[in-house]
Enzyme design. Structure first.
Site, PDB file in Angstrom:
ATOM      1  N   ASP A 181       0.813  -1.219   0.000  1.00 28.08           N
ATOM      2  CA  ASP A 181       0.000   0.000   0.000  1.00 28.08           C
ATOM      3  C   ASP A 181       0.846   1.268   0.000  1.00 28.08           C
ATOM      4  O   ASP A 181       2.015   1.271   0.377  1.00 28.08           O
ATOM      5  CB  ASP A 181      -0.960   0.010   1.187  1.00 28.08           C
ATOM      6  N   GLU A 198      -0.560  -2.028   5.305  1.00 26.93           N
ATOM      7  CA  GLU A 198       0.349  -1.894   6.452  1.00 26.93           C
ATOM      8  C   GLU A 198       0.178  -0.551   7.140  1.00 26.93           C
ATOM      9  O   GLU A 198       0.403  -0.433   8.346  1.00 26.93           O
ATOM     10  CB  GLU A 198       1.803  -2.062   5.989  1.00 26.93           C
ATOM     11  N   GLU A 199      -0.213   0.470   6.379  1.00 25.76           N
ATOM     12  CA  GLU A 199      -0.239   1.838   6.903  1.00 25.76           C
ATOM     13  C   GLU A 199      -1.515   2.190   7.667  1.00 25.76           C
ATOM     14  O   GLU A 199      -1.647   3.309   8.154  1.00 25.76           O
ATOM     15  CB  GLU A 199      -0.086   2.839   5.742  1.00 25.76           C
ATOM     16  N   ARG A 256      18.956  -5.986  13.623  1.00 20.18           N
ATOM     17  CA  ARG A 256      18.974  -5.927  15.083  1.00 20.18           C
ATOM     18  C   ARG A 256      18.240  -7.139  15.632  1.00 20.18           C
ATOM     19  O   ARG A 256      17.119  -7.449  15.205  1.00 20.18           O
ATOM     20  CB  ARG A 256      18.319  -4.652  15.613  1.00 20.18           C
ATOM     21  N   HIS A 264       7.868   8.727   4.310  1.00 19.63           N
ATOM     22  CA  HIS A 264       6.682   9.510   4.671  1.00 19.63           C
ATOM     23  C   HIS A 264       6.864  10.995   4.349  1.00 19.63           C
ATOM     24  O   HIS A 264       6.212  11.845   4.962  1.00 19.63           O
ATOM     25  CB  HIS A 264       6.293   9.313   6.140  1.00 19.63           C
TER      26      HIS A 264
END
Length: 385
Positions: free
Chosen positions: A68, A126-127, A167, A353
């Site tokens: 998306d 996802e957003e 990580r 973004h």
């Protein structure tokens, strides 16, 4: 494959679709997978899933990409600029989708050389809460067959193309959306004694709420409380009846997350009441914390160092942004790593973004090749284990 990957990504970038509306994107992905001889099927609305069957007897490894775009007007003057007003791939999901399509092509060509199955997951939404990952899991994406682990990658403009960041353990934060309505009694600004000023209550509340982070949280535990929207729709001489506030709360510990919700609710209701007002607080529970499985992440790091060179595998710091891949990380052993996208000369450094976000397309070959390489190593490693 580099020219093909660039063409795929530019098509996706020019034709972005918002969360849970990725119909054309899903159709395009389906077409690309069918061209590889795969049999993709829809899931959770606009999601797409496909299997690459290797030789029998091996494990299942899942790979995820989100599809998306964001409600942002693109400002860059590029040939593949978004053709959809107010919608843009400003978070690199076009890159993620392209890299997974590239990895699918490589793994399809190599399927006679590995044992096991690769499950390709192209995820919507996802957003936007509740997050496409949660919906796909609910609809059975981690079943039939069940993956032994799942890998995902995300663009990272702080690193140059050719590098990745990894990580182990707790990496990204939970996030919850906060919606507050403070009710008072409006009136003329010259007669405060006849009113109950919700603006004043809101000002006290915004400041006081920070004590939840500064005085109630363990100082060794990251927490962020941010209010980004405040509407007090009065005038220079008009006190409004209500003030509306929106914000987010983020942390890296699920137990503290739940406790902080209670502290925030008590503070909002109690402070407003002490000033004669009423505060209504709605907490929309968002994505959980994202945990990278230590064993999987150690193997990913070692394989990435083989593929890219140890100097190109960077240790990431914790990041208090949120990602709905976290749902996958809670359901299966997972590793979510970052893909460098900045050019060596400093171009393409704009953050995700933002309306000028773009990438050095060398990252596409790195992302596709690395994902295929990691999958082959994991299939072999899980089989050996």
């Amino acid at each position: 494959m580099a020219p093909d990957l660039s063409a795929l990504r530019r098509h996706l970038h020019a034709n972005p679709e918002l969360s849970f509306k990725e119909t054309q994107t899903a159709a395009f992905v389906t077409q690309q997978l069918q061209a590889l001889g795969l049999a993709p099927y829809p899931l959770a609305g606009t999601g797409v899933v496909a299997l690459i069957e290797g030789q029998p007897g091996g494990p299942v490894v899942a790979l995820r990409a989100d599809m998306d775009a964001l409600p942002i007007q693109e400002l860059s003057d590029i040939a593949y600029k978004s053709t959809v007003p107010g919608v843009m791939h400003a978070c690199g999901h076009d890159v993620h989708t392209t890299c997974l399509l590239g990895a699918a092509r490589l793994l399809t060509e190599l399927r006679s050389e590995f044992k096991g199955t690769v499950k390709l997951i192209f995820q919507p939404g996802e957003e936007l809460l509740p997050g496409g990952a949660s919906l796909m899991i609910k609809d059975g994406v981690l079943e039939n067959p069940t993956p032994a682990e799942i890998l995902g990658q995300h663009v990272f403009p702080r690193l140059p193309a050719g590098q990745i960041g990894v990580r182990s353990g707790r990496y990204m934060a939970s996030t919850d959306e906060l919606y507050l309505k403070i009710k008072g009694k409006g009136g003329h600004g010259a007669m405060p004694e006849l009113n109950l000023d919700p603006v004043l209550v809101a000002a006290h509340l915004i400041v006081a709420a920070q004590q939840i982070v500064s005085r109630r949280a363990n100082p060794k535990l990251p927490s962020v409380l941010s209010f980004g929207k405040v509407i007090a729709n009065g005038a220079t001489n008009v006190i409004p009846d209500e003030v509306y506030i929106e914000g987010t709360f983020r942390t890296l510990d699920e137990a503290w997350r739940n406790e902080a919700h209670q502290h925030l609710r008590q503070l909002c209701e109690g402070l407003a009441a002490s000033m004669g007002a009423v505060c209504e607080l709605e907490i929309r529970r968002g994505y959980p914390c994202l945990d990278n499985n230590p064993a999987v992440t150690a193997r990913v790091r070692a394989a990435a160092e083989q593929y890219l060179g140890a100097e190109n595998v960077i240790e990431l710091d914790q990041w208090l942004a949120a990602e709905d891949f976290a749902y996958f990380s809670q359901a299966a052993p997972a590793c979510f790593y970052r893909l460098g996208t900045r050019a060596a000369d400093g171009r393409f450094a704009a953050s995700v973004h933002t309306p000028t976000f773009d990438i050095d397309e060398q990252a596409l070959s790195v992302g596709a090749g690395l994902m295929a390489w990691l999958t082959l190593q994991e299939l072999a490693g899980v089989s050996a284990g």
